[in-house]
Each structure stands twice: as structure tokens, then as C-alpha cells.
Enzyme design. Structure first.
Site, PDB file in Angstrom:
ATOM      1  N   SER A  35      79.741  25.202  33.006  1.00 10.77           N
ATOM      2  CA  SER A  35      79.965  26.394  32.188  1.00 10.77           C
ATOM      3  C   SER A  35      80.127  26.055  30.715  1.00 10.77           C
ATOM      4  O   SER A  35      79.597  26.732  29.847  1.00 10.77           O
ATOM      5  CB  SER A  35      81.222  27.133  32.663  1.00 10.77           C
ATOM      6  OG  SER A  35      81.065  27.541  34.005  1.00 10.77           O
ATOM      7  N   GLU A  56      94.272  20.882  33.893  1.00 12.84           N
ATOM      8  CA  GLU A  56      94.124  20.889  32.437  1.00 12.84           C
ATOM      9  C   GLU A  56      95.239  20.127  31.725  1.00 12.84           C
ATOM     10  O   GLU A  56      95.030  19.579  30.636  1.00 12.84           O
ATOM     11  CB  GLU A  56      94.085  22.331  31.919  1.00 12.84           C
ATOM     12  CG  GLU A  56      92.898  23.148  32.426  1.00 12.84           C
ATOM     13  CD  GLU A  56      93.085  23.661  33.852  1.00 12.84           C
ATOM     14  OE1 GLU A  56      94.219  23.580  34.377  1.00 12.84           O
ATOM     15  OE2 GLU A  56      92.096  24.140  34.446  1.00 12.84           O
ATOM     16  N   ARG A 165      81.068  32.779  25.907  1.00 13.35           N
ATOM     17  CA  ARG A 165      80.115  32.698  27.013  1.00 13.35           C
ATOM     18  C   ARG A 165      78.750  33.303  26.696  1.00 13.35           C
ATOM     19  O   ARG A 165      77.728  32.694  27.024  1.00 13.35           O
ATOM     20  CB  ARG A 165      80.715  33.416  28.231  1.00 13.35           C
ATOM     21  CG  ARG A 165      79.758  33.501  29.375  1.00 13.35           C
ATOM     22  CD  ARG A 165      80.288  34.362  30.520  1.00 13.35           C
ATOM     23  NE  ARG A 165      79.244  34.590  31.489  1.00 13.35           N
ATOM     24  CZ  ARG A 165      79.024  35.745  32.111  1.00 13.35           C
ATOM     25  NH1 ARG A 165      79.801  36.775  31.873  1.00 13.35           N
ATOM     26  NH2 ARG A 165      78.043  35.865  32.962  1.00 13.35           N
TER      27      ARG A 165
END
Lengths: 313, 273
Positions: A35, A56, A165
Site C-alpha cells: 500500500s 508500529e 492514497r
């Protein structure tokens, strides 16, 4: 035909060039390499790419350790997880020690789309902007994202680059030179200053065209570096126009609107209107629908400009 | 050096560290004596025998790294750095004072020899992962030693980092758990038990040793053995006593984060003379 490319694609392309130019660039991701586009670096430089899995916090800490021992580390993830889940790792382990970590999340803002509120961060700029030492960059298109990601390697210390995105119309081209810390004036105008970041830069330029038809001159500033803020250029413009509209795909609290309000309040109290997400969470929907729903359209900017002009002293 | 001489030397170093810990926290009027004293024997063994480092060149690229993930125990690290010669010993008495390089928790930008700023629990092991990766990427043979706390082991990031180190087979990484069994709110087993901690680390893919963290020669031998493990990171679970070396602090939860008063400092220094 208008060229449309995502800012995250600019990140992926920049990483490839960085990998070739710097032997000490290392890239981390947290199970989102496809992504964020960092998978392209992984394919080209498998020895210098480490997937951290869905973790993370460790990714940010590992990045800090890599930087503390001489590497330049780029980290990917979605903006909500990078800045929310790992906020304190960014604050305490990366920024406090001014380490050479480039925090480059994608899928910021509401244009994540259908995934909805859990994945749509409209708070990340507020979170990153309050951290000392951390520089905050919001590219407006593919070319600016690519140039900024590359430029970050030469900036000593931590840099946050916010990417999105969707494919959006490009504004610049391959020859674009990114000047860190410098506001970029994209259009001259005498009546109002529109300060914009990210996808809202392109939308602001469209709004300025609309306003021009009605005889309103809007000056459009691309505030690609939110921190440190180029106060001088902004104040010069506002002094001329006498009013400001901010436009951001982020909460109107704490981000660009917040930063410009702080500046005007201190140095040049003049009317300001903010186009952005009004203290609420995101929601599922298609991207065009969401931009309308949250008041981030060209028309919303036009309305805000007219409203601020009416308030001019 | 013969084993008995080495043991004598390191015991003496640990005694000096403990005295400096008590003195500097006493001077500061605040700080964390319990977890500093429990770590003193391991830290002394690392700095005065096991680690390859050069106090005259703190950024020597080939040096072994030590990360104090349980950053609140920094008095033991500051004492070891001063005793090694990274900075003048009289700086120790400025601990926690305005303008001092010796912050309440370690700051790598202020103190020569500090590898990473720490203090917010759970973050040092991840940073150690990064340093271990750099060694691999740059073909250096340095080792990374990281000390974590038992209360700290309740942080999720420790286990994220644990998975990462095992997944990437970081055999140049050695972690030491200062298992003193106490945390601020009480005993570990009452507040949030981490048992069976040896099994947990083993299940996470680490080579695990369990030792008496105050037995100098056991520490010496185990660090050596850990360095030789290939294909996985090593965890040394060091069973320790919080407040070790000062009778009225030993196994007393209250001295996790409380400074001794003047009288207590005197008693403690007498016990450590």
C-alpha cells in the site's frame, strides 16, 4: 488529459532513487509495503528492507536504533498507525534525540475512502506539529512527494511526510525543485490568501479560477512545509490581501488552520476562515462523495473566501 | 587475569558503582535507587570486563553498544560511564539538576557514552534491534547489549521487539532482564505477573539463560556464552534483588523511586565501604 498520480507513488519512486544514491538508506514497513509502495524498494534492495509486521511501535524504535548507528531510515505505514499508535516512540525515541528517521506514512486524511473512520486520520498533523525537532511536510502531488522524500535524506534529523492514497491531478512535473521550509506561491492575487496543503492545493487552484470569474483575486500558497513555517512569506501575502482561508484534508484543529491562526493571532490579526474537517471522525464512502460530505470541495473554498471577504475590516 | 582476581576486580567496581548511585541520588533528592542497585553487578561486568569500548572515543564505530531500556536506572549507567572515564566523576553530583548533562532519564545528546535516549519504558529493546541490524548491514562485528526491566516487560513493545529480533535472527543482540521482582505499585507477581518469563522468551525464539544476577563469575561466563550463540538472540534472565547492597533498601518496593535522606545515605555508604 490531466495526469493523475498518488503521492504515495512518488514515495515509492523516491525510495528507488534513494536506494541507488545512498548506501545507508534503510526502509522499514509494518505489513503495508504494497500500500505504501515501499515494496518497490524491497524488490530492488532486499537486504536493506525490513518488514516489521503489524507492530508500529517496534518499527519506530528499530528505526531510531538504525539511525543512532548511522543509517538513514524511512518508515512506512498508514498515517493513523504511524502517528497514533507509535506517537510516543516518535516523540521519545526519535524526535527527542533528533534522529535521522523519516516518517513517511500514506493513506492520510479522509481520502482513504471506504475503509472508514478507523483508518482515516484527521489528527496526524496536530500530533506531529507539536513535537520539537520534527519537521512536517505535506506534499501536494506526486512530484512534490517524490522530491520531498528525496530531500528528506539531506535534512539532518527526523522528518514527517504525509501522503495519501488516491490518484490526484498533478500540479508540478519532473523538473520540480522542492525547497524545504519555503512557501511556494502558485498564484498571485490581491483580495485573499488561500493557504493550502496536500490534495487541497489543487482544489484551491480550481477555486481560485472560479473566484477569478467573479473578479476576486485569490493568492494561492502551497504550505508544503508546515513546520518550520515560512512565516515571512505568509505574512507578506496576508499583508497585501488582508484575509486568509486555509484548506486542508485534516481537522481544522491543530493542523494548517491551527498553525496559520497562531501566526495571525501573534503577528497580524486579520479574518481567517478554515476549510477542513470540523472536529469529527471520518466515515465510509467513495472519495468524491467524502470530499463533498466533509466540506472539502472547490465550492466550499469559494464560500469560505466570500465569507472571509465579508469580514475584512 | 585469573578468575579470582577478575571476580575481585569486578566486585570492587560494583561496590564503587553502588556507592556512587546512593551518593548521587542522595544529592539529587530524587531518583530510582532500587533498580539501579539491582543492576550494578551486570553493568559493572559489562563496562569493566566484557564490552569492547573506548571512553576516549565514545563514537568509535566498532564499539559494543549498551542500551539501558529501563532508563530510570540511569544512575548505575552514569556511575559506570564516569568510572570508565567518559566524563569527570564530580559531574555525578549534578544529577537531575537544571543544566546538568545527567538528566533524570538518559539523554544521548547530552552524555558521552549513552547510545540512545530512554526512560519511557519498552522502547530500548526496539532501538537495540536497529543497532544490531546496522552491524549486520555494515559488516561490523560489534555486539549490542540491552538491559530491560521486569515491570518494563509488561509493555507490549517489548514483545513486538522480541519477535523482530528472533525473526531476523539477531545473534549479535544480547538482552539482560533485571528480574528484581518489584515494581512501583508492588511485587511483579501481584501487579501483573510476567511468569513464566523464561518460557515466554524461549517461546518467542530466543536462547535463554537464567542466572543469579549478583554472582559476578556467573555473569562473566554467561555473557561469554551468549556471545557465542548463533542464529538467534540471547536473553539472560538475571535474578536480582531490588536495592541490592543496602540493607534497608533490599526487597523494599518503596525505594523504587525514592531518594535516601542524609542519614540513610550515611548508613548506606558505611554498608558499602
Amino acid at each position: 488529459m490531466v495526469e493523475k498520480k498518488a503521492t504515495r507513488e512518488g514515495y515509492g519512486d523516491a525510495l528507488l532513487e534513494l536506494g541507488r544514491e545512498y548506501s545507508n538508506v534503510v526502509v522499514l514497513d509494518a505489513d503495508l509495503a504494497k500500500s505504501t509502495q515501499s515494496y518497490r524498494f524491497k524488490e530492488a534492495f532486499p537486504d536493506r528492507f525490513f518488514d516489521c509486521g503489524v507492530a508500529e511501535q517496534n518499527m519506530m524504535g528499530t528505526a531510531a536504533g538504525l539511525a543512532a548507528s548511522g543509517m538513514i531510515c524511512y518508515t512506512g505505514s498508514f498515517a493513523i498507525f504511524a502517528t497514533g499508535r507509535a506517537f510516543e516512540q516518535i516523540r521519545n525515541t526519535i524526535a527527542y534525540s533528533n534522529l535521522n528517521v523519516k516518517i513517511c506514512p500514506t493513506h492520510a486524511g479522509i481520502t482513504v475512502g471506504e475503509d472508514g473512520a478507523s483508518h482515516q486520520t484527521v489528527e496526524d498533523l496536530a500530533l506531529m506539529r507539536v513535537i520539537p525537532n520534527l519537521k512536517v511536510i505535506i506534499p501536494a502531488d506526486y512530484y512534490e512527494a517524490k522530491a520531498a522524500a528525496k530531500a528528506a535524506a539531506e535534512i539532518d534529523g527526523p522528518v514527517f511526510i504525509r501522503m495519501g492514497r488516491p490518484k490526484i491531478p498533478t500540479i508540478f512535473d519532473e523538473n520540480y525543485e522542492f525547497e524545504f521550509g519555503k512557501v511556494l506561491k502558485l498564484r498571485e492575487g490581491k483580495d485573499v490568501t488561500i493557504c493550502a496543503v496536500g490534495i487541497m492545493v489543487g482544489v484551491s487552484l480550481e477555486a481560485a479560477d472560479e473566484l477569478a470569474k467573479e473578479g476576486i483575486g485569490a493568492e494561492v500558497l502551497n504550505i508544503h512545509t508546515l513546520k518550520p513555517l515560512d512565516e515571512k512569506t505568509i505574512l507578506e501575502s496576508v499583508k497585501k490581501t488582508g484575509s486568509v482561508v486555509t484548506a486542508e484534508e485534516h481537522s481544522i484543529i491543530g493542523g494548517l488552520g491551527g498553525a496559520i491562526s497562531e501566526l495571525l493571532g501573534k503577528k497580524m490579526p486579520l479574518p481567517i476562515e478554515m476549510v477542513g474537517v470540523k472536529d469529527r471522525f471520518g466515515t465510509s464512502g467513495s472519495i468524491p462523495e467524502l470530499l463533498d460530505y466533509f466540506g472539502l470541495s472547490k465550492q466550499d473554498i469559494v464560500v469560505a473566501v466570500k465569507s472571509v471577504l465579508a469580514r475584512k475590516p | 587475569m585469573k578468575r579470582d582476581e577478575l571476580e575481585k576486580l569486578l566486585k570492587e567496581k560494583a561496590r564503587i558503582l553502588r556507592r556512587d548511585i546512593v551518593k548521587m541520588i542522595g544529592e539529587a533528592g530524587s531518583g530510582h535507587p532500587g533498580g539501579s542497585l539491582s543492576a550494578a553487578d551486570v553493568v559493572a561486568t559489562l563496562y569493566f570486563y566484557h564490552m569492547r569500548h573506548n571512553p576516549k572515543d565514545p563514537s568509535w564505530p566498532e564499539r559494543d553498544r549498551f542500551v539501558l531500556s529501563k532508563g530510570h536506572a540511569c544512575p548505575v549507567l552514569y556511575a559506570a560511564l564516569a568510572e570508565s572515564g567518559y566524563f569527570e566523576k564530580n559531574i555525578l553530583w549534578t544529577l537531575r539538576k537544571l543544566g546538568s548533562i545527567l538528566q533524570g532519564h538518559p539523554d544521548m545528546r547530552k552524555v558521552p557514552g549513552i547510545e540512545i535516549s530512554s526512560g519511557s519504558l519498552g522502547q530500548g529493546l526496539a532501538a537495540a534491534n536497529g543497532m544490531a541490524l546496522t552491524a549486520r548491514l555494515t559488516n561490523k562485528d560489534y555486539k549490542v547489549y540491552v538491559m530491560i526491566g521486569d515491570g518494563e516487560s509488561q509493555e507490549g513493545e517489548i514483545w513486538e521487539a522480541s519477535m523482530f529480533a528472533a525473526h531476523y535472527k539477531l545473534d549479535n543482540l544480547v538482552a539482560i532482564l533485571d528480574y528484581n521482582k518489584l515494581q512501583i505499585d508492588g511485587s511483579i507477581c501481584e501487579v501483573m505477573d510476567i511468569k513464566p518469563v523464561v518460557d515466554k522468551w524461549r517461546a518467542f525464539g530466543w536462547h535463554v539463560f537464567e542466572i543469579d544476577g549478583h554472582d559476578i563469575m556467573q555473569i562473566v561466563d554467561t555473557l561469554k556464552a551468549a556471545d557465542e550463540i548463533r542464529g538467534k538472540p540471547s536473553m539472560i534472565v538475571a535474578n536480582t534483588i531490588k536495592g541490592k547492597g543496602v540493607s534497608f533498601m533490599e526487597n523494599v518496593c518503596g525505594f523504587h523511586g525514592k531518594a535516601p535522606n542524609k542519614e540513610q545515605v550515611e548508613i548506606a555508604l558505611r554498608e558499602l565501604s
